[in-house]
Design an enzyme around this catalytic site. Structure first.
Site, short mmCIF file in Angstrom:
data_model
loop_
_atom_site.label_atom_id
_atom_site.label_comp_id
_atom_site.label_asym_id
_atom_site.label_seq_id
_atom_site.Cartn_x
_atom_site.Cartn_y
_atom_site.Cartn_z
N GLU A 13 10.44 6.13 -46.37
CA GLU A 13 9.49 7.22 -46.61
C GLU A 13 8.09 6.68 -46.92
O GLU A 13 7.39 7.19 -47.80
CB GLU A 13 9.99 8.13 -47.74
CG GLU A 13 11.31 8.81 -47.41
CD GLU A 13 11.72 9.85 -48.43
OE1 GLU A 13 12.22 10.90 -48.02
OE2 GLU A 13 11.53 9.61 -49.64
N GLU A 34 17.61 12.14 -43.59
CA GLU A 34 18.05 12.67 -44.88
C GLU A 34 18.07 14.19 -44.78
O GLU A 34 17.02 14.83 -44.68
CB GLU A 34 17.12 12.22 -46.02
CG GLU A 34 17.20 10.74 -46.34
CD GLU A 34 16.40 10.35 -47.57
OE1 GLU A 34 15.94 11.26 -48.31
OE2 GLU A 34 16.23 9.13 -47.81
#
Length: 609
Positions: free
Chosen positions: A180, A255
């Site tokens: 991320e 995710e």
């Protein structure tokens, strides 16, 4: 019926052995993954090896197979594997290679996420605390000291895990570079350095990135497969991936969140299964590959929970339970969400696939009152002091986690507001050994009024590290303890003694009752006997705040603030006969009785005490 179940199990086992007994080719087409030249849809669930007792890894993986998953996703945690600089640990629950090999034995592929930064509601986002002591080091940057330590780490991880890639006959399909990053920065040169480090460490399978939908552009590196987090609309997923991957797929939700995590003092998060089952169905029907975060959360034991903190929100340390309202609950049992997702997934598996029956729930036990008949005050077992003119941080003391007792003298006739500048994170104040007040970073409480006395007095402040920030702009502001100065009535207090109390083990058990009822924190110990073992939940609702060990295992923190009010004890760490329990209690030292329930309590808040 038993013979039928056995036959199905043998068939599944033989199929699994055949699938994983030969090398495989894993590649990309313009729209799908290819396994040995055939389309392959990744249906993965995240499960972290340190959050599950090693003895239970296999049981949890069999539950994954029963839900229809074909892959397990896991982070790799730098601060577990290099807890002190240059000292690596891949033993016991830290044996990540054994975790991957166990997945292979159970017929599961693995998506590996060994970035130095993991977030994961984990202490310092996975970074080892000692990075804070490296001069000039800046995490997630091109700064030389950081890259040097990063290289050492990823090289060691490569030694452990590169041989287990699909390119070498193993079951690791993909390896994620950084984590991320687009939510943190947009330095493509830094991302390219990451990629080279992974390649130099031996990772030669498919490399990927993952980012929230709004940050994929900044966090993706050309040539790597972009994963998208947090969305499941097929059209949007495909649009974002194509926009960052030369108009091509495959399409991966790296995710997918069917629930959320909890932090102290805030309500328990729960999301009904029906809210997400139809969305999962739609994504799988569209050919989207998915990694469920979390499939099974488990427990963040010891002192390894992280904390959130940004400009808008206060400091929010996460609880020890990582139940996450996941399909598989904290103890590894199927939930209604598990069954709903299994029914969806089964529709999208190859026709010849036979799902194993769902194993029954694990046995649970309740334990009646346990008498903690042995106790000592924490102040009675202090180590040798470290002396300094001003307070020293945990990092100054080379102490990763736990507690530090800060001690100085208040001169005679001094009074006013006692203020701790830079309290990280929870402090209990004592005057001449008697508790005077509590300070709490969560609610920005760092002061209390001290009255005057004609004689000098001893001031003690017991400070707890509640977990370093794991996400957001304050990763570089993560030192613990008292990181500023302490003043009384506007005058700085000087000449401090620091007593390190890491509680990395509980140490020697107290042998007799000796705790003074002055409000001082205590360590209490007792034993209980079992004729049969099962999962159980220590009931901490009448306790205050602290940490629990059973048979030498640190089970994590408890705090009556909630929402978590029980502490999960896995059956694997209990035994027939005598079992030992040890509690560090900070706020209610008079408590001496404990019991255990056959169910968790994760959704009760209490007013601060």
């Amino acid at each position: 019926m038993a013979k039928k179940i056995l036959l199905v199990s043998v068939v599944v086992w033989i199929y699994t052995i055949g699938v994983f007994a030969q090398p495989h080719r894993f590649a990309l087409s313009d729209s799908v993954f290819l396994l040995d030249g055939k389309p392959f849809q990744i249906i993965s669930g995240e499960m972290h090896y340190p959050r599950v007792p090693r003895e239970a890894w296999r049981q949890r993986m069999r539950m994954a197979k029963a839900m229809g998953l074909n892959t397990i996703g896991t982070y790799v945690f730098w601060n577990l594997h290099e807890p002190q600089k240059g000292k690596f640990d891949f033993t016991g629950n830290n044996d990540v290679a054994a975790f991957v090999r166990t997945a292979k034995e159970e017929g599961l592929w693995v998506v590996l996420r060994p970035s130095p930064y993991v977030c994961a509601e984990w202490e310092f986002g996975g970074y080892p605390y000692w990075l804070e002591n490296e001069p000039g080091l800046v995490v997630r940057s091109r700064e030389a000291a950081y890259l040097a330590e990063y290289k050492k780490y990823i090289t060691e991880i490569g030694r452990q895990l590169a041989p287990l890639q699909v390119t070498r006959g193993g079951n690791i399909l993909m390896v994620q570079v950084e984590n991320e990053y687009g939510s943190y920065g947009k330095d493509k040169t830094y991302l390219a350095i990451n990629r080279r480090m992974f390649e130099n460490a031996g990772f030669d399978c498919l490399l990927t990135t993952c980012d929230p939908a709004s940050a994929v552009k900044d966090g993706h590196l050309e040539g790597l497969l972009p994963g998208v987090n947090g969305i499941d609309d097929p059209d949007k997923v495909k649009e974002i991936v194509r926009a960052n991957n030369q108009g091509k797929g495959p399409f991966l939700v790296a995710e997918w969140y069917p629930a959320w995590f909890d932090w102290w003092g805030a309500p328990h998060h729960q999301v009904p299964a029906e809210k997400y089952a139809s969305r999962l169905d739609k994504a799988l029907a569209a050919g989207i590959s998915i990694n469920m975060y979390m499939f099974h959360g488990g427990t963040t034991r010891g002192f390894m929970n992280g904390a959130n903190c940004n400009d808008r929100d206060p400091f929010e340390p996460q609880i020890s339970s990582y139940d996450y309202d996941a399909p598989l609950n904290e103890a590894g049992n199927a939930t209604p969400k598990f069954m709903a997702f299994r029914n969806v997934i089964r529709k999208h598996l190859p026709k010849e696939t036979v799902l194993p029956d769902v194993p029954p729930s694990r046995p649970v036990i309740a334990i009646p009152a346990i008498r903690l008949s042995r106790s000592e005050t924490v102040f009675s077992r202090l180590p040798k002091a470290v002396n300094a003119a001003a307070p020293l941080s945990f990092e100054d003391l080379r102490q990763p986690y736990g507690f530090v007792l800060y001690r100085t003298t208040i001169p005679a006739n001094e009074s006013g507001v006692l203020k701790v500048n830079g309290l990280r994170d929870f402090g209990i104040v004592f005057i001449d050994g008697v508790r005077t007040g509590v300070m709490d970073r969560r609610i920005k409480s760092d002061s209390l009024v001290i009255g005057s006395s004609p004689s000098a007095r001893r001031l003690d402040i017991l400070v707890e590290n509640l977990g370093r920030i794991n996400y957001g702009p304050y990763l570089l502001q993560n030192k613990k303890g008292i990181i500023g100065h302490v003043s009384l009535g506007g005058k700085q207090l000087r000449q401090w003694q620091m007593f390190p109390l890491p509680f990395d083990t509980h140490g020697n058990l107290p042998q007799k009752e000796s705790a003074a009822l002055t409000g001082q924190p205590v360590v209490r110990a007792g034993s209980f006997s079992l004729n049969a073992v099962g999962d159980t939940y220590l009931d901490m609702r009448n306790w205050g705040k602290g940490v629990v060990w059973v048979n030498g295992h640190n089970l994590g923190r408890y705090w009556n603030a909630g929402p978590q009010q029980t502490v999960y004890v896995p059956a694997e760490w209990l035994k027939r006969g005598k079992n030992e329990v040890f509690i560090l209690e900070l706020l209610k030292p008079a408590n001496s009785s404990l019991s255990a329930l056959d169910h968790p309590v994760l959704d009760q808040l209490q007013a601060p005490q």
